[in-house]
Design a protein around this motif. Structure first.
Motif, mmCIF file in Angstrom:
data_model
loop_
_atom_site.group_PDB
_atom_site.id
_atom_site.type_symbol
_atom_site.label_atom_id
_atom_site.label_comp_id
_atom_site.label_asym_id
_atom_site.label_seq_id
_atom_site.Cartn_x
_atom_site.Cartn_y
_atom_site.Cartn_z
ATOM 1 N N CYS A 87 0.858 -1.196 0.000
ATOM 2 C CA CYS A 87 0.000 0.000 0.000
ATOM 3 C C CYS A 87 0.888 1.238 0.000
ATOM 4 C CB CYS A 87 -0.904 0.025 1.229
ATOM 5 S SG CYS A 87 -2.076 -1.346 1.310
ATOM 6 N N ARG A 88 0.580 2.165 -0.905
ATOM 7 C CA ARG A 88 1.333 3.412 -0.921
ATOM 8 C C ARG A 88 0.659 4.422 0.003
ATOM 9 N NH1 ARG A 88 -0.260 7.368 -4.815
ATOM 10 N NH2 ARG A 88 -2.204 6.838 -5.861
ATOM 11 N N MET A 89 1.393 5.474 0.336
ATOM 12 C CA MET A 89 0.875 6.466 1.268
ATOM 13 C C MET A 89 0.177 7.596 0.521
ATOM 14 S SD MET A 89 0.238 7.564 4.249
ATOM 15 C CE MET A 89 1.051 6.257 5.167
ATOM 16 N N VAL A 90 -1.095 7.731 0.752
ATOM 17 C CA VAL A 90 -1.864 8.904 0.323
ATOM 18 C C VAL A 90 -2.644 9.345 1.542
ATOM 19 C CG1 VAL A 90 -3.614 9.826 -1.218
ATOM 20 C CG2 VAL A 90 -2.048 8.055 -2.054
ATOM 21 N N ASP A 91 -2.323 10.497 2.052
ATOM 22 C CA ASP A 91 -2.986 10.944 3.270
ATOM 23 C C ASP A 91 -3.224 12.446 3.210
ATOM 24 O OD1 ASP A 91 -0.237 11.643 3.685
ATOM 25 O OD2 ASP A 91 -0.674 11.864 5.809
ATOM 26 N N GLU A 92 -3.945 12.930 4.174
ATOM 27 C CA GLU A 92 -4.345 14.333 4.202
ATOM 28 C C GLU A 92 -3.152 15.271 4.295
ATOM 29 O OE1 GLU A 92 -5.179 18.086 6.321
ATOM 30 O OE2 GLU A 92 -4.234 16.302 7.212
ATOM 31 N N GLY A 93 -2.101 14.856 5.019
ATOM 32 C CA GLY A 93 -0.921 15.694 5.139
ATOM 33 C C GLY A 93 -0.164 15.814 3.826
ATOM 34 N N LEU A 94 0.010 14.687 3.132
ATOM 35 C CA LEU A 94 0.653 14.711 1.820
ATOM 36 C C LEU A 94 -0.140 15.581 0.853
ATOM 37 C CD1 LEU A 94 1.680 10.979 1.248
ATOM 38 C CD2 LEU A 94 3.223 12.923 1.134
ATOM 39 N N GLU A 95 -1.456 15.394 0.862
ATOM 40 C CA GLU A 95 -2.313 16.136 -0.061
ATOM 41 C C GLU A 95 -2.238 17.632 0.196
ATOM 42 O OE1 GLU A 95 -7.008 16.543 -0.257
ATOM 43 O OE2 GLU A 95 -6.340 14.618 -1.088
ATOM 44 N N ARG A 96 -2.360 18.024 1.465
ATOM 45 C CA ARG A 96 -2.315 19.452 1.771
ATOM 46 C C ARG A 96 -0.947 20.043 1.453
ATOM 47 N NH1 ARG A 96 -6.480 21.855 1.089
ATOM 48 N NH2 ARG A 96 -5.167 23.621 1.705
ATOM 49 N N GLY A 97 0.121 19.293 1.749
ATOM 50 C CA GLY A 97 1.455 19.788 1.435
ATOM 51 C C GLY A 97 1.635 20.017 -0.049
ATOM 52 N N GLY A 299 -11.064 -7.880 6.674
ATOM 53 C CA GLY A 299 -11.307 -8.458 5.354
ATOM 54 C C GLY A 299 -11.880 -7.468 4.353
ATOM 55 N N GLU A 300 -11.664 -6.175 4.585
ATOM 56 C CA GLU A 300 -12.173 -5.136 3.690
ATOM 57 C C GLU A 300 -11.099 -4.721 2.688
ATOM 58 O OE1 GLU A 300 -13.561 -1.902 6.055
ATOM 59 O OE2 GLU A 300 -14.852 -3.158 7.315
ATOM 60 N N GLU A 301 -11.525 -4.018 1.637
ATOM 61 C CA GLU A 301 -10.596 -3.522 0.626
ATOM 62 C C GLU A 301 -9.673 -2.475 1.247
ATOM 63 O OE1 GLU A 301 -8.909 -3.231 -3.210
ATOM 64 O OE2 GLU A 301 -10.377 -4.663 -2.402
ATOM 65 N N PRO A 302 -8.342 -2.654 1.132
ATOM 66 C CA PRO A 302 -7.426 -1.668 1.728
ATOM 67 C C PRO A 302 -7.365 -0.383 0.907
ATOM 68 C CG PRO A 302 -6.197 -3.356 0.563
ATOM 69 C CD PRO A 302 -7.643 -3.788 0.534
ATOM 70 N N LEU A 303 -6.871 0.651 1.538
ATOM 71 C CA LEU A 303 -6.672 1.928 0.863
ATOM 72 C C LEU A 303 -5.376 1.904 0.071
ATOM 73 C CD1 LEU A 303 -7.493 4.301 3.866
ATOM 74 C CD2 LEU A 303 -9.005 3.775 1.930
ATOM 75 N N HIS A 304 -5.400 2.461 -1.148
ATOM 76 C CA HIS A 304 -4.199 2.761 -1.917
ATOM 77 C C HIS A 304 -3.337 1.519 -2.181
ATOM 78 C CE1 HIS A 304 -5.716 6.573 -0.638
ATOM 79 N NE2 HIS A 304 -5.244 6.451 0.585
ATOM 80 N N LEU A 305 -4.006 0.412 -2.488
ATOM 81 C CA LEU A 305 -3.305 -0.823 -2.823
ATOM 82 C C LEU A 305 -2.614 -0.659 -4.166
ATOM 83 C CD1 LEU A 305 -2.849 -3.774 -1.818
ATOM 84 C CD2 LEU A 305 -4.816 -4.410 -3.239
ATOM 85 N N VAL A 306 -1.351 -0.987 -4.231
ATOM 86 C CA VAL A 306 -0.563 -0.804 -5.451
ATOM 87 C C VAL A 306 -0.887 -1.900 -6.466
ATOM 88 C CG1 VAL A 306 1.791 -0.818 -6.399
ATOM 89 C CG2 VAL A 306 1.291 0.403 -4.261
ATOM 90 N N GLU A 307 -1.108 -1.479 -7.711
ATOM 91 C CA GLU A 307 -1.252 -2.425 -8.815
ATOM 92 C C GLU A 307 0.132 -2.642 -9.410
ATOM 93 O OE1 GLU A 307 -4.366 -1.667 -11.664
ATOM 94 O OE2 GLU A 307 -5.429 -0.396 -10.216
ATOM 95 N N ARG A 308 0.704 -3.826 -9.179
ATOM 96 C CA ARG A 308 2.106 -4.060 -9.551
ATOM 97 C C ARG A 308 2.325 -3.837 -11.049
ATOM 98 N NH1 ARG A 308 4.353 -7.077 -5.264
ATOM 99 N NH2 ARG A 308 3.130 -6.526 -3.437
ATOM 100 N N GLY A 309 1.378 -4.269 -11.874
ATOM 101 C CA GLY A 309 1.553 -4.159 -13.319
ATOM 102 C C GLY A 309 1.650 -2.717 -13.794
#
Length: 312
Positions: A87-97, A299-309
């Motif tokens: 999972c990559r990091m996408v969060d409110e702090g990154l977005e605001r920055g 067992g829920e869908e995670p946030l910001h799951l990386v698509e390797r392809g």
């Protein structure tokens, strides 16, 4: 109790420790956070930085996911030992920055602030230096995912004429959205101020080269808070010297830190900032990590799951 491995640089631990422990407690997640060395088989989740001590994931046979602390995953996504979900990091702090860095430098270019800073000479430089209104300034953003899209809608809210381009067609309020090769040419042809927020992939490498830079309006400005590989450095320097590009503000580079001998440092039409546009901040990053652990455990869908392809 879950076991989390903090696999970032040790000097970052004092900032992350209280933030992670607080949000895990608030979320009701019973977990211990350990520093290396640990028994890899005991680790449920890895909180990861490419600059940290873990480079081989082979022994982490029970690890459910790797939580990257960076928005970019190009330094880890191709790691053959990484078989766990990433999972990559996408969060409110990154977005605001990112929004604040982009908005500040767009306004700096739009208002021609650098001209006035360098002409404090007792003369009244009025003629030719009244900026157009924002609605008459064409701003183009390449990459309108989470970060680029937030920047696009913010600039549109300030009244700028904003066009966004992405590989796949998207829709954003107040933004003209384009896609595909023809859409890219159309976007570049109107880019008085160009912002690049694309990921590092084979398709984006040297996207801004001699040919594509020539498509832009003469005297355009480039802001790159995305990835250093997006720009052919030699082509950009040539375009700056020829006046095709008036100025480039660059936050990311192929080699970081940018070597002292690199031509960008001394070029009068280049501003270098030290990869600060979208810095990960522990308080907001910890909330994303805790939410993703909760989702994996439920067992829920995670946030910001990386698509390797796709590479991101």
């Amino acid at each position: 109790m879950l076991t989390l491995l903090f696999a970032d640089r040790i000097e970052n631990w004092p900032a992350y420790e209280p933030a992670l422990k607080a949000v895990l407690s608030e979320a009701g997640i019973a977990a211990q956070i350990l520093l290396p060395p640990v028994d890899p088989a005991s680790v449920d989740y890895i909180i990861y930085s490419p600059l940290g001590p873990v480079q081989d994931f082979t022994a982490y046979t029970n690890t459910k996911a790797v939580m990257n602390l960076w928005a970019g995953v190009e330094r880890v996504v191709g790691n053959a030992t990484l078989t766990q979900p990433l999972c990559r990091m996408v969060d409110e702090g990154l977005e605001r920055g990112m929004i604040e860095w982009v908005t500040g430098h767009v306004l700096r270019a739009h208002l021609d602030i650098d001209f006035f800073l360098t002409h404090q000479d007792g003369l009244w430089h009025h003629q030719g230096h009244v900026p157009p209104l924002a609605r008459d300034r064409s701003v183009v953003i390449l990459g309108i995912g989470a970060l680029g899209g937030a920047c696009a809608t913010t600039l549109a809210g300030l009244g700028f004429n904003v066009t966004g381009w992405s590989r796949t067609q998207k829709a954003l309020p107040g933004v003209t959205c384009l896609s595909g090769p023809e859409g890219l040419r159309d976007a570049l042809s109107k880019a008085e101020i160009l912002i690049t927020v694309l990921p590092n992939t084979r398709e984006t490498t040297d996207l801004l080269n001699a040919e594509t830079l020539a498509l832009m309006p003469k005297g355009a400005v480039i802001l790159n808070p995305g990835r250093g590989n997006l720009i052919d450095d030699d082509a950009l320097l040539a375009a700056l010297d020829a006046g095709q590009i008036a100025h480039a503000t660059l936050d990311v580079f192929r080699v970081e830190p940018l070597p002292p001998e690199h031509p960008y440092w001394a070029h009068p039409k280049v501003t270098v900032t030290p990869h600060i546009a979208a810095e990960t901040r522990p308080a907001s990053a910890a909330r994303v990590i805790a939410e993703n652990i909760r989702r994996f455990e439920a067992g829920e869908e995670p946030l910001h799951l990386v698509e390797r392809g796709r590479g991101y």
